[in-house]
Design an enzyme around this catalytic site. Structure first.
Site, PDB file in Angstrom:
ATOM      1  N   CYS A 159       0.834  -1.202   0.000  1.00 23.65           N
ATOM      2  CA  CYS A 159       0.000   0.000   0.000  1.00 23.65           C
ATOM      3  C   CYS A 159       0.867   1.249   0.000  1.00 23.65           C
ATOM      4  CB  CYS A 159      -0.893   0.010   1.240  1.00 23.65           C
ATOM      5  SG  CYS A 159      -1.758  -1.536   1.530  1.00 23.65           S
ATOM      6  N   TRP A 163      -6.455   2.046  -3.901  1.00 23.84           N
ATOM      7  CA  TRP A 163      -6.161   1.106  -4.989  1.00 23.84           C
ATOM      8  C   TRP A 163      -5.188  -0.005  -4.602  1.00 23.84           C
ATOM      9  CZ3 TRP A 163      -4.786   6.344  -6.760  1.00 23.84           C
ATOM     10  CH2 TRP A 163      -5.846   6.990  -7.377  1.00 23.84           C
ATOM     11  N   THR A 200      -3.866  -3.493  -4.317  1.00 27.32           N
ATOM     12  CA  THR A 200      -4.136  -4.856  -4.761  1.00 27.32           C
ATOM     13  C   THR A 200      -4.139  -5.748  -3.513  1.00 27.32           C
ATOM     14  OG1 THR A 200      -3.081  -4.421  -6.879  1.00 27.32           O
ATOM     15  CG2 THR A 200      -3.256  -6.738  -6.222  1.00 27.32           C
ATOM     16  N   LEU A 208     -10.427  -9.433 -35.142  1.00 25.14           N
ATOM     17  CA  LEU A 208     -11.611 -10.286 -34.930  1.00 25.14           C
ATOM     18  C   LEU A 208     -12.911  -9.592 -35.340  1.00 25.14           C
ATOM     19  CD1 LEU A 208      -9.534 -11.970 -33.162  1.00 25.14           C
ATOM     20  CD2 LEU A 208     -11.517 -12.594 -31.784  1.00 25.14           C
ATOM     21  N   GLU A 212       2.090   0.968 -11.289  1.00 27.10           N
ATOM     22  CA  GLU A 212       3.559   0.883 -11.182  1.00 27.10           C
ATOM     23  C   GLU A 212       4.219   2.016 -11.954  1.00 27.10           C
ATOM     24  OE1 GLU A 212       6.012  -1.910 -10.302  1.00 27.10           O
ATOM     25  OE2 GLU A 212       4.568  -2.581  -8.843  1.00 27.10           O
ATOM     26  N   THR A 238       2.698   5.452 -14.330  1.00 28.30           N
ATOM     27  CA  THR A 238       2.037   5.604 -15.631  1.00 28.30           C
ATOM     28  C   THR A 238       3.092   5.734 -16.736  1.00 28.30           C
ATOM     29  OG1 THR A 238       2.027   8.005 -15.492  1.00 28.30           O
ATOM     30  CG2 THR A 238       0.114   6.871 -14.543  1.00 28.30           C
ATOM     31  N   SER A 239       2.632   5.624 -17.983  1.00 29.86           N
ATOM     32  CA  SER A 239       3.566   5.783 -19.103  1.00 29.86           C
ATOM     33  C   SER A 239       4.241   7.155 -19.059  1.00 29.86           C
ATOM     34  CB  SER A 239       2.827   5.617 -20.430  1.00 29.86           C
ATOM     35  OG  SER A 239       2.508   4.259 -20.631  1.00 29.86           O
TER      36      SER A 239
HETATM   37  C1  LIG Z   1      -5.953  -2.004 -10.681  1.00 27.72           C
HETATM   38  C2  LIG Z   1      -5.014  -1.167  -9.896  1.00 27.72           C
HETATM   39  C3  LIG Z   1      -4.159  -1.765  -8.991  1.00 27.72           C
HETATM   40  C4  LIG Z   1      -3.279  -0.994  -8.253  1.00 27.72           C
HETATM   41  N1  LIG Z   1      -2.497  -1.589  -7.307  1.00 27.72           N
HETATM   42  C5  LIG Z   1      -1.769  -0.827  -6.474  1.00 27.72           C
HETATM   43  C6  LIG Z   1      -1.081  -1.407  -5.367  1.00 27.72           C
HETATM   44  O1  LIG Z   1      -1.114  -2.626  -5.158  1.00 27.72           O
HETATM   45  N2  LIG Z   1      -0.410  -0.606  -4.527  1.00 27.72           N
HETATM   46  C7  LIG Z   1      -0.344   0.757  -4.716  1.00 27.72           C
HETATM   47  O2  LIG Z   1       0.285   1.417  -3.923  1.00 27.72           O
HETATM   48  N3  LIG Z   1      -0.978   1.351  -5.758  1.00 27.72           N
HETATM   49  C8  LIG Z   1      -1.699   0.603  -6.629  1.00 27.72           C
HETATM   50  N4  LIG Z   1      -2.379   1.184  -7.668  1.00 27.72           N
HETATM   51  C9  LIG Z   1      -2.309   2.629  -7.864  1.00 27.72           C
HETATM   52  C10 LIG Z   1      -1.496   3.046  -9.088  1.00 27.72           C
HETATM   53  O3  LIG Z   1      -0.146   2.797  -8.875  1.00 27.72           O
HETATM   54  C11 LIG Z   1      -1.826   4.506  -9.417  1.00 27.72           C
HETATM   55  O4  LIG Z   1      -3.135   4.545  -9.935  1.00 27.72           O
HETATM   56  C12 LIG Z   1      -0.834   5.121 -10.392  1.00 27.72           C
HETATM   57  O5  LIG Z   1       0.402   5.291  -9.772  1.00 27.72           O
HETATM   58  C13 LIG Z   1      -1.293   6.460 -10.965  1.00 27.72           C
HETATM   59  O6  LIG Z   1      -1.688   7.318  -9.945  1.00 27.72           O
HETATM   60  P1  LIG Z   1      -3.093   8.077 -10.047  1.00 27.72           P
HETATM   61  O7  LIG Z   1      -4.107   7.061 -10.364  1.00 27.72           O
HETATM   62  O8  LIG Z   1      -3.275   8.902  -8.839  1.00 27.72           O
HETATM   63  O9  LIG Z   1      -2.963   9.032 -11.307  1.00 27.72           O
HETATM   64  P2  LIG Z   1      -2.450  10.541 -11.301  1.00 27.72           P
HETATM   65  O10 LIG Z   1      -1.130  10.608 -10.624  1.00 27.72           O
HETATM   66  O11 LIG Z   1      -3.528  11.424 -10.813  1.00 27.72           O
HETATM   67  O12 LIG Z   1      -2.227  10.787 -12.862  1.00 27.72           O
HETATM   68  C14 LIG Z   1      -3.302  11.138 -13.733  1.00 27.72           C
HETATM   69  C15 LIG Z   1      -2.691  11.406 -15.111  1.00 27.72           C
HETATM   70  O13 LIG Z   1      -1.785  12.516 -15.039  1.00 27.72           O
HETATM   71  C16 LIG Z   1      -0.518  12.109 -15.529  1.00 27.72           C
HETATM   72  N5  LIG Z   1       0.532  12.807 -14.795  1.00 27.72           N
HETATM   73  C17 LIG Z   1       0.670  12.920 -13.455  1.00 27.72           C
HETATM   74  N6  LIG Z   1       1.798  13.584 -13.155  1.00 27.72           N
HETATM   75  C18 LIG Z   1       2.406  13.864 -14.333  1.00 27.72           C
HETATM   76  C19 LIG Z   1       3.608  14.524 -14.698  1.00 27.72           C
HETATM   77  N7  LIG Z   1       4.439  15.010 -13.778  1.00 27.72           N
HETATM   78  N8  LIG Z   1       3.910  14.632 -15.998  1.00 27.72           N
HETATM   79  C20 LIG Z   1       3.087  14.146 -16.947  1.00 27.72           C
HETATM   80  N9  LIG Z   1       1.927  13.496 -16.665  1.00 27.72           N
HETATM   81  C21 LIG Z   1       1.600  13.372 -15.367  1.00 27.72           C
HETATM   82  C22 LIG Z   1      -0.460  10.615 -15.308  1.00 27.72           C
HETATM   83  O14 LIG Z   1       0.486  10.002 -16.152  1.00 27.72           O
HETATM   84  C23 LIG Z   1      -1.897  10.215 -15.643  1.00 27.72           C
HETATM   85  O15 LIG Z   1      -2.045  10.103 -17.016  1.00 27.72           O
HETATM   86  C24 LIG Z   1      -3.247   0.418  -8.447  1.00 27.72           C
HETATM   87  C25 LIG Z   1      -4.101   1.023  -9.365  1.00 27.72           C
HETATM   88  C26 LIG Z   1      -4.992   0.259 -10.068  1.00 27.72           C
HETATM   89  C27 LIG Z   1      -5.941   0.949 -11.022  1.00 27.72           C
END
Ligand SMILES: Cc1cc2nc3c(=O)[nH]c(=O)nc-3n(C[C@H](O)[C@H](O)[C@H](O)COP(=O)(O)OP(=O)(O)OC[C@H]3O[C@@H](n4cnc5c(N)ncnc54)[C@H](O)[C@@H]3O)c2cc1C
Length: 429
Positions: free
Chosen positions: A153, A187, A189, A384, A409, A411-412
């Protein structure tokens, strides 16, 4: 220098270089898997094909943790610390990504239900003392008769990509030698259904990520409760939920690495010296190639399915693969998957052999594999046609599952940030 001498000189330098590469033991660089790697690959593939695939649709629809499948995996020794130890023991680093690719080829939702525990294990392994590893890692898995899962977490509602913004606090109570944790994790897992939770919390918010530490929350600890379970687009057999920490008291010994080490690190940071470790970032760095391998497993499954379909499906009196538009797409999918796998294997090898990720090669591998998985599965749906868009065929599930690999882990966009900073030395924003 005579020609002979020149040739002899060349031979010598070749031999000298070959000391590192060729020689009596043969060439050092090889992409040929050894027998152990092949055996493990085939073993995991057999489980993925025989047990995971047939269960994939059911658990995706149920949106529940597939405990019977986890139990089967535990019974054959595929789920447990011995298995993870065996995968990790390979000193080339390849077995862990190979096993992940095969399992996720079977199904990603069930794959994550089985492999989700390993993120918590990686944190304990990366930051714990030998005693802590011995105590907590087996508990993450339970026993073959009574398997358990673990959760890592880190993310919070306001701290996703911006890990430094974590608000969950850990305060040390000297009187009782306990840590008291308060905050909300998002979020996670296996969050709330896990026996062992590993939580990243801040012990000094002013230090941002350098003030973070990792804590083990033992099973049944009061004040650690599951919040809302998340309904998801994909990976639906894997449980994802918020975790609430309300005056959650844990023994002092649950701080990974121990208090002495933490105090030393914080003192260094406060003096303006560099901190060697940042709790969450360390865990992510080690796990990125493995996560990339999971994405490749999904992409390969979609590729194989759409290739077979394209050979079978007739339109205009011929198989659709006889059209270049379809055949070239499949050629590109295959090439992209192989390219992504090579990046994953390179990063896994670098990580395992202790090479520095000078150019963020771990991030590169996860970025490429995640994007290839999303693109390949989308193309598979296209191949498909209408069938691809329905739940009667597996590629739409694969596409839904693949999408998470450009989000969690890191985002891109965050991977590109890490890579661009690494290659330029510039604090790109
Ligand atoms: C199915 C699932 C399982 C998960 N499992 C775990 C887990 O086990 N443990 C855990 O700790 N977390 C977990 N997560 C959380 C996950 O790691 C986060 O969702 C992820 O790190 C992105 O954070 P956010 O969702 O807050 O997006 P945000 O940080 O709010 O980002 C939103 C958008 O803004 C972009 N963005 C943000 N900052 C920048 C920047 N500086 N420059 C350019 N673009 C930017 C991002 O790339 C994205 O496109 C999980 C999430 C999901 C959906």
């Amino acid at each position: 220098m005579s020609n002979e001498a020149a040739v002899a000189g060349t031979e010598q330098s070749v031999t000298e270089v070959a000391g590192n590469g060729a020689g009596a033991e043969g060439p050092k660089f090889t992409l040929e898997l050894n027998q152990d790697q092949k055996d493990i690959r085939d073993w995991v593939h057999g489980f993925a094909e025989g047990v995971v695939r047939p269960a994939a649709e059911e658990w995706d629809e149920r949106e529940e943790t597939p405990w019977p499948v986890i139990q089967e995996a535990a019974k054959i020794g595929l789920y447990g610390f011995e298995a993870l130890g065996q995968f990790f023991a390979d000193d080339t680093g390849l077995t862990l990504p190979i096993a992940n690719e095969e399992l996720f080829w079977g199904d990603a939702g069930i794959g994550m239900a089985i492999m989700g525990t390993s993120l918590a294990v990686a944190a304990i392994f990366g930051q714990g003392t030998p005693e802590q590893m011995g105590e907590w890692i087996p508990q993450c898995f339970g026993t073959p008769d009574d398997p358990k899962v673990a959760a890592f977490c880190s993310s919070e509602p306001d701290a996703g990509s911006d890990v430094a913004a974590i608000r969950t606090t850990a305060k040390y109570d000297e009187a009782t030698d306990e840590w008291v944790l308060n905050g909300q994790k998002a979020w996670a897992t296996n969050g709330g259904i896990a026996d062992v939770h590993v939580v990243i919390a801040t012990v000094d918010r002013e230090l941002r990520s350098r003030g973070h530490a990792a804590f083990v929350i033992p099973p049944g600890t009061k004040g650690c409760e599951q919040g809302a379970k998340v309904k998801k687009h994909g990976l639906r057999a894997s449980h994802t939920a918020d975790v609430h920490l309300d005056d959650c008291r844990i023994p002092g010994s649950c701080l990974l690495g121990g208090k002495e080490k933490l105090d030393e690190r914080l003192a260094r940071v406060r003096e303006g010296k560099s901190a060697k470790s940042q709790a969450a970032m360390q865990t992510f760095e080690a796990s990125r190639p493995t996560v990339g391998a999971q994405a490749i497993g999904i992409a390969r499954a979609a590729y194989e399915y759409s290739l077979a379909y394209a050979k079978e499906r007739q339109q205009f009196g011929k198989a659709i693969i006889e059209n270049q538009a379809i055949a070239f797409t499949l050629a590109d999918i295959k090439m992209e998957i192989d390219a992504a796998r090579l990046l994953v294997w390179r990063a896994a090898w670098m990580g395992r052999t202790g090479q520095k990720f000078e150019n963020a090669e771990g991030s590169m591998s996860k970025l490429k594999a995640g994007e290839v998985a999303v693109w390949s599965t989308e193309r598979a749906i296209q191949i498909l046609g209408g069938n691809g868009y329905t739940r009667e065929y597996p590629v739409e599930r694969m596409h839904r599952d693949a999408k998470i690999y450009t989000i969690f882990e890191g985002t891109s966009e965050i991977q590109r940030l890490v890579i661009s900073r690494a290659i330029s030395g510039v604090q790109v924003r």
